[in-house]
Design an enzyme around this catalytic site. Structure first.
Site, PDB file in Angstrom:
ATOM      1  N   CYS A  94       4.129  68.236 -14.490  1.00  0.00           N
ATOM      2  CA  CYS A  94       3.587  67.371 -15.025  1.00  0.00           C
ATOM      3  C   CYS A  94       2.590  69.034 -15.683  1.00  0.00           C
ATOM      4  CB  CYS A  94       2.582  66.855 -14.006  1.00  0.00           C
ATOM      5  SG  CYS A  94       3.405  64.889 -14.077  1.00  0.00           S
ATOM      6  N   HIS A 384       0.072  58.937 -19.159  1.00  0.00           N
ATOM      7  CA  HIS A 384       0.093  60.383 -18.611  1.00  0.00           C
ATOM      8  C   HIS A 384       1.848  60.344 -19.005  1.00  0.00           C
ATOM      9  CE1 HIS A 384       1.491  63.616 -16.665  1.00  0.00           C
ATOM     10  NE2 HIS A 384       2.324  63.192 -15.589  1.00  0.00           N
ATOM     11  N   CYS A 414      -2.087  67.747 -10.127  1.00  0.00           N
ATOM     12  CA  CYS A 414      -0.640  67.823  -9.987  1.00  0.00           C
ATOM     13  C   CYS A 414       1.180  67.673 -10.012  1.00  0.00           C
ATOM     14  CB  CYS A 414      -0.939  66.753  -8.336  1.00  0.00           C
ATOM     15  SG  CYS A 414      -1.253  65.489  -9.211  1.00  0.00           S
TER      16      CYS A 414
END
Length: 428
Positions: A94, A384, A414
């Site tokens: 990510c 996301h 994160c």
């Protein structure tokens, strides 16, 4: 022997992204390459760089198909850039989008090049199933056979299970747990309630809805496949509605993570143009802000450290290196993989024992002003697409600083695998 060079400021010049939408929906059968190529093309058009050769392009995707093996270069060739512009792929889960910006930024800062594009894309709606390895092994062995009977004998070794495709799953290979299950362990360790998580989710949706209505995203998001804005934003949600949602990962009665305070699987792409000040001036492009520093970190989540707590380490190191305090920022962009992750991170920075024993700090880093957190919405509301989030955050933060006129922003992301990527963005 390399010559020592003076590091130059890295300008964040412009950015583009598709609207973000829930997976398995409006972008079904749209590939990573299609998403990324369209985004690069839009960024090139808005900055009038058609036919220009840039120093490099770094892009990435987390959920890749075999056809995505040279994604960045193929996306460049599908854009209006000079085909002599190189491109390469990056993957840091990510944190990919922010990692690409850091890498491109370092090349610009060192004087190795004048400009580059960073970004990423992800779609869960175009994932290819993969046959088990045993199927491939038997096929390769069959090719080695010199007779038809020998090949038939090899084919006969196939079993029905060898023909069952496997699809990627968002789980940690070393634990077999999903990211949501790991976050459940974190919120239980830190004593984070569902109400606290729901409050973060509510603020994310309200801020995102307000930002869209105010036109903040109008020049950052381009129309793609007849979609003009993000589809996940729920400006009409409430704490009462969020409280009614059932646990999504822990069904033992202790679960507090729901579909409302967890990020939805999302499709989309984002890209950012970075350059030297000379490049921006030469092409008559305004500088939004500057990428000042970045840091990565990792935790031993198999040994019990929270899977998504690595940004706490990265931020502490970065602050120390830049002689800054956690409170020295006008905006905080903390990626909302889960509202619980944000809450755990903030609580960890406020806890002296954690900061001293884990981060090596003399005391607690302290609290932040929550009114400065994700002021135009976060991943919970906007979505996301894994590798696109870093680019989305970076250019949004740069624009916020440009609108303010000056200031400093902190990015914290994160990632899977127990890693974190963080950055400092400033506008003098």
């Amino acid at each position: 022997m390399m010559k020592t060079k003076q590091m130059r400021p890295v300008a964040i010049i412009a950015g583009s992204r598709t609207p973000f939408t829930k997976s398995m929906g409006l972008y079904s059968r749209i590939s990573n390459q299609q998403l990324m190529t369209a985004t690069i093309r839009n960024l090139v058009e808005k900055t009038n760089l058609q036919g220009q050769r840039l120093g490099d392009v770094a892009l990435g995707a987390v959920m890749k198909n075999a056809s995505d093996w040279n994604l960045a270069r193929e996306s460049v060739l599908g854009s209006a850039l000079d085909p002599h512009t190189p491109g390469y792929d990056v993957q840091r889960a990510c944190g990919t989008g922010l990692e690409t910006a850091w890498q491109i930024g370092l090349k610009i800062a060192s004087g190795a090049m004048e400009s580059g594009i960073a970004g990423g894309t992800d779609t869960n709606s175009d994932i290819a199933g993969v046959l088990p390895h045993r199927f491939s092994w038997i096929m390769m062995d069959a090719q080695k056979e010199k007779s038809v009977l020998g090949r038939i004998a090899k084919f006969a070794e196939l079993r029905p299970k060898d023909l069952k495709p496997k699809f990627p799953a968002v789980v940690e290979p070393r634990t077999g747990l999903s990211m949501g299950q790991h976050t459940e362990l974190m919120v239980q360790e830190w004593g984070i309630s569902q109400l606290e998580q729901d409050k973060i989710a509510l603020a994310s949706h309200q801020n995102a809805d307000k930002a869209w209505k105010a036109g903040f995203f109008d020049d950052l998001v381009f129309e793609f496949k007849n979609l003009k804005k993000d589809t996940i934003v729920r400006g009409d949600t409430s704490l009462e509605k969020l409280a009614k949602l059932k646990p999504a990962f822990d069904f033992t009665g202790k679960g507090t993570l729901t579909a409302g305070n967890s990020t939805a699987l999302t499709d989309g792409a984002a890209a950012v143009l970075l350059g030297s000040e000379d490049f921006a001036q030469k092409h008559n492009l305004p500088v939004l802000a500057y990428l000042v520093d970045a840091e990565v970190a990792a935790v031993d989540y198999v040994a019990g450290e929270g899977l998504l707590m690595a940004p706490t380490y990265a931020v502490a190191r970065m602050l120390r290196r830049n002689n800054l305090k956690l409170q020295d920022f006008d905006f905080y962009e903390i990626h909302e993989a889960f509202a619980g992750q944000v809450a755990c991170t903030l609580k960890a920075w406020e806890t002296e024992e954690y900061c001293v024993n884990r981060l090596g700090e003399p005391g607690a880093l302290g609290s932040i002003d929550r009114s400065k957190l994700n002021v135009n919405g976060g991943s919970l509301a906007l979505g996301h697409p894994f590798a696109a989030t870093g680019g989305r955050i970076l250019v949004s933060l740069a624009k916020m600083l440009a609108q303010k006129g000056s200031g400093r922003g902190l990015i914290s992301i994160c990632t899977a695998g127990g890693m974190g990527v963080t950055a400092i963005v400033e506008r003098p």
